[in-house]
Design an enzyme around this catalytic site. Structure first.
Site, PDB file in Angstrom:
ATOM      1  N   MET A   1       0.942  -1.171   0.040  1.00 17.05           N
ATOM      2  CA  MET A   1      -0.171   0.086  -0.052  1.00 17.05           C
ATOM      3  C   MET A   1       0.953   1.470  -0.110  1.00 17.05           C
ATOM      4  O   MET A   1       0.682   2.024  -1.072  1.00 17.05           O
ATOM      5  CB  MET A   1      -0.825  -0.096   1.090  1.00 17.05           C
TER       6      MET A   1
ATOM      7  N   GLU B   1      -1.368  -3.327  10.079  1.00 22.31           N
ATOM      8  CA  GLU B   1      -2.507  -3.145  10.897  1.00 22.31           C
ATOM      9  C   GLU B   1      -2.620  -3.531  12.340  1.00 22.31           C
ATOM     10  O   GLU B   1      -3.367  -4.562  12.641  1.00 22.31           O
ATOM     11  CB  GLU B   1      -3.897  -3.753  10.123  1.00 22.31           C
TER      12      GLU B   1
ATOM     13  N   SER C   1      -7.407   0.612   7.759  1.00 19.26           N
ATOM     14  CA  SER C   1      -8.845   0.210   7.006  1.00 19.26           C
ATOM     15  C   SER C   1      -9.602  -0.265   8.315  1.00 19.26           C
ATOM     16  O   SER C   1     -10.739  -0.372   8.362  1.00 19.26           O
ATOM     17  CB  SER C   1      -8.989  -0.822   6.166  1.00 19.26           C
TER      18      SER C   1
ATOM     19  N   HIS D   1      -7.997   6.791   3.330  1.00 22.83           N
ATOM     20  CA  HIS D   1      -7.891   5.204   3.220  1.00 22.83           C
ATOM     21  C   HIS D   1      -7.911   4.850   1.729  1.00 22.83           C
ATOM     22  O   HIS D   1      -8.840   5.265   0.980  1.00 22.83           O
ATOM     23  CB  HIS D   1      -9.383   4.786   3.868  1.00 22.83           C
TER      24      HIS D   1
HETATM   25  N1  CAA Z   1      -0.815  -3.653  -8.440  1.00 25.97           N
HETATM   26  C1  CAA Z   1      -0.782  -2.442  -9.252  1.00 25.97           C
HETATM   27  N2  CAA Z   1      -1.166  -2.800 -10.374  1.00 25.97           N
HETATM   28  C2  CAA Z   1      -1.781  -3.892 -10.668  1.00 25.97           C
HETATM   29  C3  CAA Z   1      -1.953  -5.144  -9.884  1.00 25.97           C
HETATM   30  C4  CAA Z   1      -1.320  -4.903  -8.639  1.00 25.97           C
HETATM   31  N3  CAA Z   1      -1.603  -5.786  -7.703  1.00 25.97           N
HETATM   32  N4  CAA Z   1      -2.597  -5.906 -10.620  1.00 25.97           N
HETATM   33  C5  CAA Z   1      -2.791  -5.271 -11.859  1.00 25.97           C
HETATM   34  N5  CAA Z   1      -2.448  -4.079 -11.918  1.00 25.97           N
HETATM   35  C6  CAA Z   1      -2.448  -3.329 -13.033  1.00 25.97           C
HETATM   36  C7  CAA Z   1      -1.914  -3.944 -14.234  1.00 25.97           C
HETATM   37  O1  CAA Z   1      -0.472  -3.574 -14.329  1.00 25.97           O
HETATM   38  C8  CAA Z   1      -2.546  -3.284 -15.397  1.00 25.97           C
HETATM   39  O2  CAA Z   1      -2.132  -2.084 -15.548  1.00 25.97           O
HETATM   40  P1  CAA Z   1      -1.810  -1.452 -17.066  1.00 25.97           P
HETATM   41  O3  CAA Z   1      -2.999  -1.786 -17.772  1.00 25.97           O
HETATM   42  O4  CAA Z   1      -1.239  -0.169 -16.754  1.00 25.97           O
HETATM   43  O5  CAA Z   1      -0.785  -2.549 -17.542  1.00 25.97           O
HETATM   44  C9  CAA Z   1      -4.282  -3.290 -14.808  1.00 25.97           C
HETATM   45  O6  CAA Z   1      -4.037  -2.990 -13.238  1.00 25.97           O
HETATM   46  C10 CAA Z   1      -4.982  -4.276 -15.416  1.00 25.97           C
HETATM   47  O7  CAA Z   1      -4.424  -5.489 -14.894  1.00 25.97           O
HETATM   48  P2  CAA Z   1      -4.470  -6.627 -15.393  1.00 25.97           P
HETATM   49  O8  CAA Z   1      -4.978  -6.521 -17.095  1.00 25.97           O
HETATM   50  O9  CAA Z   1      -3.437  -7.990 -15.205  1.00 25.97           O
HETATM   51  O10 CAA Z   1      -5.891  -7.534 -14.676  1.00 25.97           O
HETATM   52  P3  CAA Z   1      -7.316  -6.860 -14.461  1.00 25.97           P
HETATM   53  O11 CAA Z   1      -7.666  -6.140 -15.588  1.00 25.97           O
HETATM   54  O12 CAA Z   1      -7.910  -8.011 -13.904  1.00 25.97           O
HETATM   55  O13 CAA Z   1      -7.193  -6.147 -13.147  1.00 25.97           O
HETATM   56  C11 CAA Z   1      -7.024  -5.550 -11.150  1.00 25.97           C
HETATM   57  C12 CAA Z   1      -6.592  -6.309 -11.948  1.00 25.97           C
HETATM   58  C13 CAA Z   1      -6.815  -4.019 -10.977  1.00 25.97           C
HETATM   59  C14 CAA Z   1      -6.420  -5.973  -9.569  1.00 25.97           C
HETATM   60  C15 CAA Z   1      -8.663  -5.627 -11.076  1.00 25.97           C
HETATM   61  O14 CAA Z   1      -9.108  -7.114 -11.176  1.00 25.97           O
HETATM   62  C16 CAA Z   1      -9.463  -5.166  -9.956  1.00 25.97           C
HETATM   63  O15 CAA Z   1      -9.643  -3.777  -9.933  1.00 25.97           O
HETATM   64  N6  CAA Z   1      -9.869  -5.861  -9.045  1.00 25.97           N
HETATM   65  C17 CAA Z   1     -10.431  -5.236  -7.657  1.00 25.97           C
HETATM   66  C18 CAA Z   1      -9.766  -4.604  -6.946  1.00 25.97           C
HETATM   67  C19 CAA Z   1     -10.502  -4.239  -5.729  1.00 25.97           C
HETATM   68  O16 CAA Z   1     -11.772  -4.452  -5.452  1.00 25.97           O
HETATM   69  N7  CAA Z   1      -9.775  -3.946  -4.687  1.00 25.97           N
HETATM   70  C20 CAA Z   1     -10.070  -3.295  -3.499  1.00 25.97           C
HETATM   71  C21 CAA Z   1      -9.749  -4.331  -2.366  1.00 25.97           C
HETATM   72  S1  CAA Z   1     -10.427  -3.955  -0.904  1.00 25.97           S
HETATM   73  C22 CAA Z   1      -9.270  -2.814  -0.187  1.00 25.97           C
HETATM   74  O17 CAA Z   1      -8.197  -2.616  -0.495  1.00 25.97           O
HETATM   75  C23 CAA Z   1      -9.498  -2.360   1.031  1.00 25.97           C
HETATM   76  C24 CAA Z   1      -8.749  -2.537   2.263  1.00 25.97           C
HETATM   77  O18 CAA Z   1      -8.592  -1.782   3.184  1.00 25.97           O
HETATM   78  C25 CAA Z   1      -8.158  -4.046   2.445  1.00 25.97           C
END
Ligand code: CAA
Length: 284
Positions: free
Chosen positions: A15, A93, A120, A141
């Site tokens: 993060m 955390e 969070s 956050h």
């Molecule tokens: N870190 C940074 N960038 C990432 C990544 C990661 N772990 N995983 C994927 N990406 C980037 C990729 O590099 C790609 O970027 P570019 O287009 O610039 O190359 C882009 O995201 C799309 O990646 P992919 O094509 O490989 O895969 P995708 O289209 O499935 O996207 C994802 C991956 C962005 C993770 C997408 O699936 C997504 O948005 N998932 C939901 C994430 C979500 O809901 N997060 C909230 C979690 S809860 C939380 O965070 C709260 C808390 O307090 C714990």
């Protein structure tokens, strides 16, 4: 010396690291402060890999990418906090660890700085007694992965001044994020409050034998339009983090819907923590 657009991020995990580079992409000078040199180097190489891929895809200018990477100073010296007008704390955390770090940051904070915690699970009131001037403390956050997810929740505590809240909202906008204002503290704020109860329902359905993990993920992805299903998302967030958020939710709300289920607990006990260990719900 304090720069008007100088950010300090304390904590160089996934993060903190990505928050630092997100700000650097938007012309903030950044001090990324970690405990271990090795972790700082990992944060830099992860970000450079992601940003250089954007350059290859023609979505980011080469010089802008290199300038952003150069704007982040990696350091293990907490004293660099004094140079920042915005400080984001993003350490693990753990309540006592966070309270100790917040106190160390607050001692060094310059008069103009606001201090946002990326926690969070801990509304900033839990930390407010460790800070000399709590009017400048609040939750800012981010969501995982911060280089991708647009939303930032800005949570105003009872001690936070209107001016600090306004500045935190402005800061989020200035680094290309979409802030939402959470006007009063509540467990999980907005997105996690909804997300983690949905995750619990998904885990109940699988645990009780109604559906497989893969089919549940497929159903939620296809029917509800989530970019990834709940189990793949839990693997991304880390199953130990999911467990800790649920445990704290049960504690703070007194609502049994937050109690972690054996389906999750067993995996955490076996050290299957999701993407970071290569094993979890849907990675193997
Ligand atoms: N870190 C940074 N960038 C990432 C990544 C990661 N772990 N995983 C994927 N990406 C980037 C990729 O590099 C790609 O970027 P570019 O287009 O610039 O190359 C882009 O995201 C799309 O990646 P992919 O094509 O490989 O895969 P995708 O289209 O499935 O996207 C994802 C991956 C962005 C993770 C997408 O699936 C997504 O948005 N998932 C939901 C994430 C979500 O809901 N997060 C909230 C979690 S809860 C939380 O965070 C709260 C808390 O307090 C714990």
């Amino acid at each position: 010396m304090t720069g008007e657009r100088t950010l300090a991020v304390v904590g160089a995990g996934t993060m903190g690291g990505q928050i630092a580079y997100q700000a650097a992409l938007h012309a903030w000078d950044v001090r990324l402060i970690g405990r271990r040199e090795e972790r700082l180097q990992d944060a830099r190489s992860e970000a450079s890999k992601l940003l250089r891929r954007r350059v290859e895809k023609g979505r980011l200018d080469h010089d802008e990418c290199e300038a952003a990477l150069a704007r982040v100073v990696l350091t293990t010296e907490l004293d660099h906090v004094t140079e920042a007008t915005v400080v984001i704390e993003s350490v693990a955390e753990d309540r006592e660890a966070k309270r100790a770090v917040i106190a160390d940051i607050a001692e060094r904070l310059c008069d103009e700085a606001i201090l946002g915690t990326n926690s969070s699970t801990m509304p900033s009131s839990i930390l407010a007694d460790r800070v000399l001037d709590p009017s400048r403390l609040l939750n800012v956050h981010f969501f995982n992965p911060p280089l991708v997810m647009a939303l930032v929740e800005v949570v105003q505590g009872p001690h936070t001044s209107e001016d600090s809240t306004r500045r935190a909202m402005e800061f989020a906008r200035s680094i290309g994020k979409t802030p939402v204002l959470v006007a009063r503290e509540t467990y999980g704020f907005i997105a996690n409050r909804i997300l983690f109860i949905a995750l619990q329902e998904a885990m109940r359905l699988v645990q009780d034998g109604y559906v497989s993990i893969d089919d549940c993920d497929l159903a939620v992805h296809q029917a509800l339009g989530w970019p990834m299903g709940p189990f793949a998302l839990a693997d991304l967030v880390g199953l130990d983090v999911v467990e800790a958020i649920l445990e704290e939710g049960a504690r703070q709300t007194g609502d049994s819907r937050w109690e972690p289920l054996p389906l999750l607990r067993d995996r955490v006990q076996r050290g299957e923590l999701g993407r970071k260990t290569g094993q979890g719900f849907s990675v193997s």
